[in-house]
Design an enzyme around this catalytic site. Sequence first.
Site, PDB file in Angstrom:
ATOM      1  N   HIS B 180      31.268  19.926  37.768  1.00  0.00           N
ATOM      2  CA  HIS B 180      32.605  20.460  37.461  1.00  0.00           C
ATOM      3  C   HIS B 180      33.405  19.525  36.543  1.00  0.00           C
ATOM      4  CE1 HIS B 180      31.634  23.071  40.856  1.00  0.00           C
ATOM      5  NE2 HIS B 180      32.761  23.736  40.751  1.00  0.00           N
ATOM      6  N   GLY B 229      28.541  23.938  34.349  1.00  0.00           N
ATOM      7  CA  GLY B 229      28.134  24.929  35.345  1.00  0.00           C
ATOM      8  C   GLY B 229      29.252  25.878  35.735  1.00  0.00           C
ATOM      9  N   HIS B 230      30.473  25.409  35.671  1.00  0.00           N
ATOM     10  CA  HIS B 230      31.616  26.264  36.009  1.00  0.00           C
ATOM     11  C   HIS B 230      32.492  26.439  34.783  1.00  0.00           C
ATOM     12  CE1 HIS B 230      34.829  28.254  37.998  1.00  0.00           C
ATOM     13  NE2 HIS B 230      34.494  27.894  39.212  1.00  0.00           N
ATOM     14  N   HIS B 290      28.279  34.075  40.049  1.00  0.00           N
ATOM     15  CA  HIS B 290      29.540  33.624  40.647  1.00  0.00           C
ATOM     16  C   HIS B 290      30.708  34.285  39.918  1.00  0.00           C
ATOM     17  CE1 HIS B 290      32.763  30.731  41.584  1.00  0.00           C
ATOM     18  NE2 HIS B 290      32.041  30.338  42.602  1.00  0.00           N
ATOM     19  N   GLU B 342      29.235  33.513  46.349  1.00  0.00           N
ATOM     20  CA  GLU B 342      30.565  33.948  45.880  1.00  0.00           C
ATOM     21  C   GLU B 342      30.411  34.837  44.642  1.00  0.00           C
ATOM     22  OE1 GLU B 342      33.275  30.269  47.264  1.00  0.00           O
ATOM     23  OE2 GLU B 342      32.406  29.957  45.280  1.00  0.00           O
ATOM     24  N   GLU B 358      37.262  36.973  46.033  1.00  0.00           N
ATOM     25  CA  GLU B 358      37.975  35.695  46.043  1.00  0.00           C
ATOM     26  C   GLU B 358      39.303  35.806  45.301  1.00  0.00           C
ATOM     27  OE1 GLU B 358      35.679  32.298  44.741  1.00  0.00           O
ATOM     28  OE2 GLU B 358      37.491  31.096  44.500  1.00  0.00           O
ATOM     29  N   CYS B 360      40.799  33.610  43.573  1.00  0.00           N
ATOM     30  CA  CYS B 360      40.696  33.079  42.207  1.00  0.00           C
ATOM     31  C   CYS B 360      40.074  34.090  41.254  1.00  0.00           C
ATOM     32  CB  CYS B 360      39.874  31.789  42.192  1.00  0.00           C
ATOM     33  SG  CYS B 360      40.798  30.354  42.777  1.00  0.00           S
ATOM     34  N   CYS B 435      40.938  25.865  45.711  1.00  0.00           N
ATOM     35  CA  CYS B 435      41.161  26.369  44.354  1.00  0.00           C
ATOM     36  C   CYS B 435      42.227  27.457  44.305  1.00  0.00           C
ATOM     37  CB  CYS B 435      39.854  26.898  43.773  1.00  0.00           C
ATOM     38  SG  CYS B 435      38.927  27.986  44.873  1.00  0.00           S
ATOM     39  N   CYS B 436      42.316  28.272  45.357  1.00  0.00           N
ATOM     40  CA  CYS B 436      43.132  29.489  45.248  1.00  0.00           C
ATOM     41  C   CYS B 436      44.644  29.255  45.263  1.00  0.00           C
ATOM     42  CB  CYS B 436      42.740  30.479  46.337  1.00  0.00           C
ATOM     43  SG  CYS B 436      41.015  31.023  46.248  1.00  0.00           S
TER      44      CYS B 436
END
Lengths: 704, 704
Positions: B180, B229-230, B290, B342, B358, B360, B435-436
């Site tokens: 990340h 990756g994200h 994801h 997810e 989710e 997010c 995160c949210c």
Amino acid sequence: MLHPDVHPDPTVAHRVATRTGPAQPTPDAVATLHPLGLDDVRLDPAGLLGQWQARNAAATLPHCVAQLDRAGALDNLRRLRDRDGNGGNGNGDRDGNGGNGNGDGCGAFTGMWFSDSDVYKTLEAAAWELARPQPGTELRDFLESTVALLAQVQDADGYLNSYVMAERPDRRWQELHWSHELYCAGHLFQAAVATARVGVGNSLETVARRLADLLLDRFGPDGVEAVCGHPEVETALVELYRSTGHRPYLNLARRFVDLRGRGLLNAERFGPVYLQDHVPVRDADEVAGHAVRQLYLLAGVVDVAVETGDHSLLAAARRLWDSAYLTKTYVTGAHGSRHRDEAYGDPYELPPDRAYAETCAAVASFQWNWRMLLADGAHRYADEMERVLYNAVAGSTALDGTHFFYSNPLQLRTGHDGSDSDAPDRRMPWYACACCPPNLARLMASLQAYTASGDGHGVQLHLYAAGTVHATVHGRPVRVTVRTGYPWAGRVEVGVRAESTEPWTLALRIPGWCQDYRVEADGADVTVDDGYLRLTRDWSSGTVTLELAMPPRLVAAHPYVDAVRGCLALIRGPLVYCLEQADLPPGTRLEDVRLDPAAPLGTAEVAGGPPDAVALTVGGIVAPPGPAALYRAGTTPPTGSGARIRLSAVPYFLWGNRDPGPMRVWIPVDTDTSTGTDTSTGTDTSTGAGAVRTDRRPHPGGAG
Amino acid sequence: MLHPDVHPDPTVAHRVATRTGPAQPTPDAVATLHPLGLDDVRLDPAGLLGQWQARNAAATLPHCVAQLDRAGALDNLRRLRDRDGNGGNGNGDRDGNGGNGNGDGCGAFTGMWFSDSDVYKTLEAAAWELARPQPGTELRDFLESTVALLAQVQDADGYLNSYVMAERPDRRWQELHWSHELYCAGHLFQAAVATARVGVGNSLETVARRLADLLLDRFGPDGVEAVCGHPEVETALVELYRSTGHRPYLNLARRFVDLRGRGLLNAERFGPVYLQDHVPVRDADEVAGHAVRQLYLLAGVVDVAVETGDHSLLAAARRLWDSAYLTKTYVTGAHGSRHRDEAYGDPYELPPDRAYAETCAAVASFQWNWRMLLADGAHRYADEMERVLYNAVAGSTALDGTHFFYSNPLQLRTGHDGSDSDAPDRRMPWYACACCPPNLARLMASLQAYTASGDGHGVQLHLYAAGTVHATVHGRPVRVTVRTGYPWAGRVEVGVRAESTEPWTLALRIPGWCQDYRVEADGADVTVDDGYLRLTRDWSSGTVTLELAMPPRLVAAHPYVDAVRGCLALIRGPLVYCLEQADLPPGTRLEDVRLDPAAPLGTAEVAGGPPDAVALTVGGIVAPPGPAALYRAGTTPPTGSGARIRLSAVPYFLWGNRDPGPMRVWIPVDTDTSTGTDTSTGTDTSTGAGAVRTDRRPHPGGAG
């Protein structure tokens, strides 16, 4: 009328002593029924169960042995033998004569940290298989060399776990929530019990007992209070007690059961429910968490309960059985609704597409129900054994016997990502987590032992399979010969011979799915009791013909099962059916197919399938493609004007043996024609239903 | 008729220059519409959106700031400042004056390895909030001290990531599939852009650019080919380009987009689909993996496409939009069908109970659709913004503004394990993966900027909210004042003032859910075009009244959505409704409730709920409890003889604000009464539907 060769063997008694099979309660156990000996039952290779057992011997088991090498599971053990230095092996034996020459033991630990259990389960399967004559020496060589290897690498104090010994030698027993150390030990014990019962590889019992004695030291009454994150050692310790007579093993199993649910495990990662450590077994009323762990635990719970006469524990098992089979079991008998955590879901949470339905959970369900059946003698347990065996268990294995599903969904959609390793659209030869194939191998190698039982006063047939059953009734040998095309046909011909003329009772299970049957009992006194037809007479020579009406039927799920609302499943006998894309006309999308519940149901051959296999046919409608919108105002789906079609469904256990493609068990009903017709007693095209004696019984836990 | 105080401010032009908000395409971008300035739109705190924004300022944002301390995210950064030695901080500044005194920096790294991103998102939220007058100095203090801290701990070469610097200093950029690092960098850039646009904490842009320049060195045209990756850095780099004018940032974003889908990431653990690394974006035709990663990536894809005039990339985004919103979006606008990974599921795999959905992903969907709306100007994007905002986004937050759902299921069953941390039955104050909440905070703090747009020739109102909109049309200021009780009522009163008499077009969105509306256009020329009512006239002074018929309606899902077959959802305006156990008579189990689709729909107050909130009422039946069997022969569920009941449904976004309990959005239809009645144009109890001008339009992507 019986076929003349039903009784090919004129001798009633096949031998004086018989070896015992898996799950063998002691004479002191609380048990309604008793297993027969391992050699008492022989499956005819012409019957479906016999075919499966033969395929297991010819294909699955050799495949497992080979894969243990390819995947590195054996090398993980060989490395302990071959490595320099003294890291953990106190036996001083390094000559390597236990190895099979396929691995040099070099390299790092490979695969899952519990890969020893794959070896042990394969050993167990080999032991059961070695109870029968073998075409070559390979299987025995595998067993003996592997047993020797294990004896070599076992630590001086009895410890044995290739991952911990190689990678985390200072962490022995320190991470039981995760390490699978006792789980692996349990599978070692089960393998050892199998070798001892069959009379092969006897030194494995020594290895097992050395480890078990170490467990007694550490975890026994004066030791640490702990349980394993993955249950298995509980049932294994009871079996080891049964095999050795050493009661401390039973006591330790009971201790592990009683310590569970007290928060002894580090549940930081998965939470206590996943590990069944959230509530003591005696207080639990819902199966929950990782499905295989829950079911293995319950097998151990029953074993402890029956051997210790612990009725409150047995009551807990019955209560959890209700939870499992009345709210959390797929129509295929599979368990586990969630990919995440490989877990049970909430009650009635049974999505067909995301069914995890792990093969090992199906095997475990079969094993648990067998233990419940022996304890209680109630048909519901045999019903579940049959359902899970013919659908979830059988469906996991390809026709070739060397490809397997790990999870067993009840639906694959058009557009499914078949490359998804989490939910592949085809069976795989092996898995990184390889628990399932050797689990199948050990079950299939001992399958005959689960089909019938005795109670000293008679013989009970639970699973109908062509073959022969020997038993002792009132101290005298009897022989029961079964001739049947079950499950393709409902006719079961039973020939009985007994040395004595003293009357006794032959019990034939009337499956929970069966609503009509006819029996020709050859003069026996007939009663029906808890799902069993009980036939009492002098059986010195007799024949029985049972005709189970096996009409195709439509089955609905409980209204709480939201995921299959408005759908029906096609079932015949114990077999659940499914639609596959391969059987639809080109251009027809499986998701557009609707079932016409008012149309007659029929049977057909399975095109290109195994001989005798029966397909089902039913009327359907191909709904016209509706608007693309995902959501739209209005109350009813567009329907009714689609093309009529004759659908062909194949047994679920045969799905995925052609080109990969969409499949579904639950078929949406065309709402224009859903008029409430109950077709469950519709025309039976396979048996002479017209003459059938009706004896309808409700089976709350059965599949209709 | 307009209320007399619709135009409280006699000045049309509020100021000459306006600060810009999030997602601000350059003048060179391919764009149909342009965002208005951050200060151009003011939400009236009496309206629902204004209430949410005010609650965010008063509760959510201070809560996030406090939680960053409690959870250790700020300490992770302070520790870099306070530690002895020179591990990574080349600035030589160790006096600690940037700290806020709450942490001493002792201890090990705490929480998720990407906890920096929580800090950055909170900083971004604070920046947007600081564009409005503040009651105290706390927020500015937080922002300034944190910006100073970041400047202090940033490495001499510009590197900044508290986890890698503290725990894995030798692994910088080595594990991008997992680390990340670029994701965190992206959120830093977005925070920096926000501070720069608002004119606070300006040194954060310096920090961001130092890191961005390091990225250029390492990953630029002469550097390593890699992606994160994200996804997140892609959209952030474009925004940083927009804010700084430094084109290499845009080029790097494009490079990251183009390098994706080429297998550059180590996909051993999750597989390439999870990471959107299985197919180049330009070739993709299905959203997958994801969900948050996919949606953040798509926001960046649109940003790159519009800034580089890359029409093939924009076409890919439109194609993926179709995949997402025609096959993989919940009726609440939520994304992500699988807890495992997810992730998105297969097309039409939309289980309500196991919806991951989710928070997010909902925020990301809103952000992506805003970018698509600016690029294309098509109403479908605004429809999705509205749907996801009023349902999935809003439902994530408790009425108190300090408790949040991470996943947002559409059903909780009786017997749900509410203690399951993976699917709790109540909102939590914070999450281990946090995160949210800060994502919600940054969206809500800038919410006004997403409600309207300009195109130089007029003003477009997308989301109806009480408030004021300033814009420049034909170079001259205009002011649009909106007075409405939306979404509780469908009446929207719009007052317009312009300095010029030159005609221009005021565009009012007709929501996709709306099938009937009436407009009083005050003499304007009226056309309807792609979901917008376009009103053209001299707007020096004018009023418009739009009456959106807002009858409660029943909505069905596409027949391929197996999980909700036989069910309907209750919707009114943009709001999805749900049944909660709390509204049922004692002893009634939610799973026994059936909807009578022929019964009239009505509205009511939300008992004990917020003022103005509207509940829906509908006739239903409480089905009698059927047999306990999980499966049974037969074709229709037992039904028809249950007790009639009047059901009350609350807006989905309000669920879970009373005692935790079962809830469901999709209500099974009573099959005895499902006669196909289309009630979507049934009696509207809230607006004068009788006089409504009918203008039905199909909205393929809309919620009916």
